[in-house]
Write a protein that holds these residues in place. Structure first.
Motif, short mmCIF file in Angstrom:
data_model
loop_
_atom_site.label_atom_id
_atom_site.label_comp_id
_atom_site.label_asym_id
_atom_site.label_seq_id
_atom_site.Cartn_x
_atom_site.Cartn_y
_atom_site.Cartn_z
N ARG A 284 7.45 -5.87 2.52
CA ARG A 284 6.85 -5.49 1.24
C ARG A 284 6.81 -3.97 1.03
N TYR B 260 4.08 -0.40 -2.12
CA TYR B 260 3.78 -1.60 -1.35
C TYR B 260 3.49 -2.75 -2.31
N ASP B 261 4.22 -3.85 -2.13
CA ASP B 261 4.05 -5.05 -2.94
C ASP B 261 2.82 -5.80 -2.42
N GLY C 245 3.33 -9.77 -2.70
CA GLY C 245 4.64 -10.30 -2.34
C GLY C 245 5.35 -11.03 -3.46
#
Length: 387
Positions: free
Chosen positions: A282, A334-335, A338
């Motif tokens: 991610r 940053y995911d 997700g």
């Protein structure tokens, strides 16, 4: 489009005693475009032509009926057709072509010629004969770009561009006439004191090259860019290097000029960089490092003798300025969940700004010299001659 002047506004102004108003007499914008394939799947083109501008007449703007004398007399009897309005026009002749030379090699070519004129800067503070005009010709942009995906992971790109921008002033009157600025009347008449002649140009050339390597998790790119600038300007003076300042037609000051002279400024702007984008699950990180080198210099310059100054010779001046910078940048995203919908991002970087020839020109020995001086003038015998 016709006049933008409102009849109601005109009536109100005339009621207050103002019989002349700024008036837009013409606004125009005309264009045509054409494009398409020249050879199927190989060669395409797009071309356009455009001309646009306006014509406007300033209020309370006249020629000097007694031009060439020490006096200013508004030429209110001059026919309107001979009182030239301000006229600004622009013209662009543009063509772009894309050539797919082979399956992996593509070229893009762009050419744009943009002529323009800021014709007649006369206003209520500048009589017509003291006005000047700018003519931008030639004013050309040319670009060539190349790209080649050598493999499914390796991309090579390169480009070259050139800009030729020449803009000379031309006068509305005889340059032998003496420019007079009357502080009491608030007007400059007879001629403009100094003006920019030919040559007068600011040319630039730019090159770039880069290589990109892409893997599953990395996108690595490195390359260079370079730009060269050339500026040359000729300054001339009217009235054999003399101009006057009056106060309600009473002489108070005269100014002596050291013109003509040609000023030259040069620079090179070079950059070298490497950057990478790295993705792990991610998290995506971006990091880059760029080296910038800006170097300006002034070539040797020889100024011929003028009426008030002898010949002047200036040696080459190097490193004005000479700057070297190492500029890092880093960032990441940053995911959070997700799903590619919500991300947290942060970045920090150091950058330098574009400078051009401004600092080099400010340190040019001609610019730092005393090129004009003023003297108090009490015209006791009232002959309007500084004797």
């Amino acid at each position: 489009n016709g006049s933008l002047e409102s009849s109601n506004l005109t009536d109100k102004l005339r009621a207050r005693g103002q019989t002349t108003v700024n008036k837009t007499e013409k606004i125009f914008d005309e264009y045509a475009t054409v494009g398409g394939p020249i050879r199927k799947d190989r060669l395409w083109f797009f071309g356009s032509f455009r001309t646009w501008g306006y014509q406007r007449r300033h209020a309370d703007t006249f020629y000097n009926k007694t031009q060439g004398s020490p006096f200013f007399t508004k030429d209110v009897d001059r026919p309107k057709a001979l009182n030239k309005p301000r006229f600004e026009w622009n013209q662009s002749s543009f063509i772009r072509s894309t050539w797919q030379a082979s399956q992996r090699n593509k070229f893009n070519l762009t050419f744009d010629r943009q002529n323009a004129c800021n014709c007649n800067s006369a206003s209520a503070a500048t009589a017509h004969e003291a006005a000047f005009s700018y003519r931008f010709d030639p004013n050309v942009l040319a670009q060539v770009a190349y790209s080649a995906p050598l493999t499914n992971r390796l991309l090579v790109e390169a480009g070259f561009a050139a800009v030729h921008s020449h803009w000379d002033r031309f006068l509305q009157s005889d340059q032998s006439h003496i420019s007079i600025f009357d502080q009491g009347l608030g007007v400059t008449y007879n001629a403009t004191a100094t003006y920019i002649g030919h040559p007068n140009y600011s040319d630039r050339y730019a090159q770039r090259f880069s290589v990109t390597y892409v893997t599953g998790s990395h996108n690595l790119k490195t390359g260079m860019s370079m730009e060269q600038g050339v500026r040359t300007t000729l300054t001339r003076a009217t009235g054999d290097g003399v101009s006057y300042t009056f106060n309600n037609l009473v002489p108070t000051q005269l100014t002596l000029s050291g013109a003509p002279w040609i000023q030259k400024d040069r620079f090179i702007d070079f950059g070298l960089y490497v950057q990478d984008r790295w993705s792990v699950d991610r998290l995506t990180l971006n990091a880059g490092l760029r080296f910038d080198d800006f170097y300006g210099w002034v070539p040797a310059q020889d100024v011929p003798a003028s009426r008030f100054l002898p010949e002047r010779n200036f040696a080459k001046v190097s490193g004005v300025p000479s700057w070297k910078d190492l500029n890092p940048r880093v960032g990441g995203s940053y995911d959070l969940f997700g799903n590619g919908r919500t991300a947290l991002k942060a970045a920090l970087g150091r950058y330098v700004r574009k400078v051009g020839p401004s600092i080099t020109g400010a340190n040019n020995p001609i610019e730092t010299s005393v090129n004009s001086t003023s003297r108090a003038w009490n015209d006791l015998n009232k002959n309007y001659i500084p004797d």
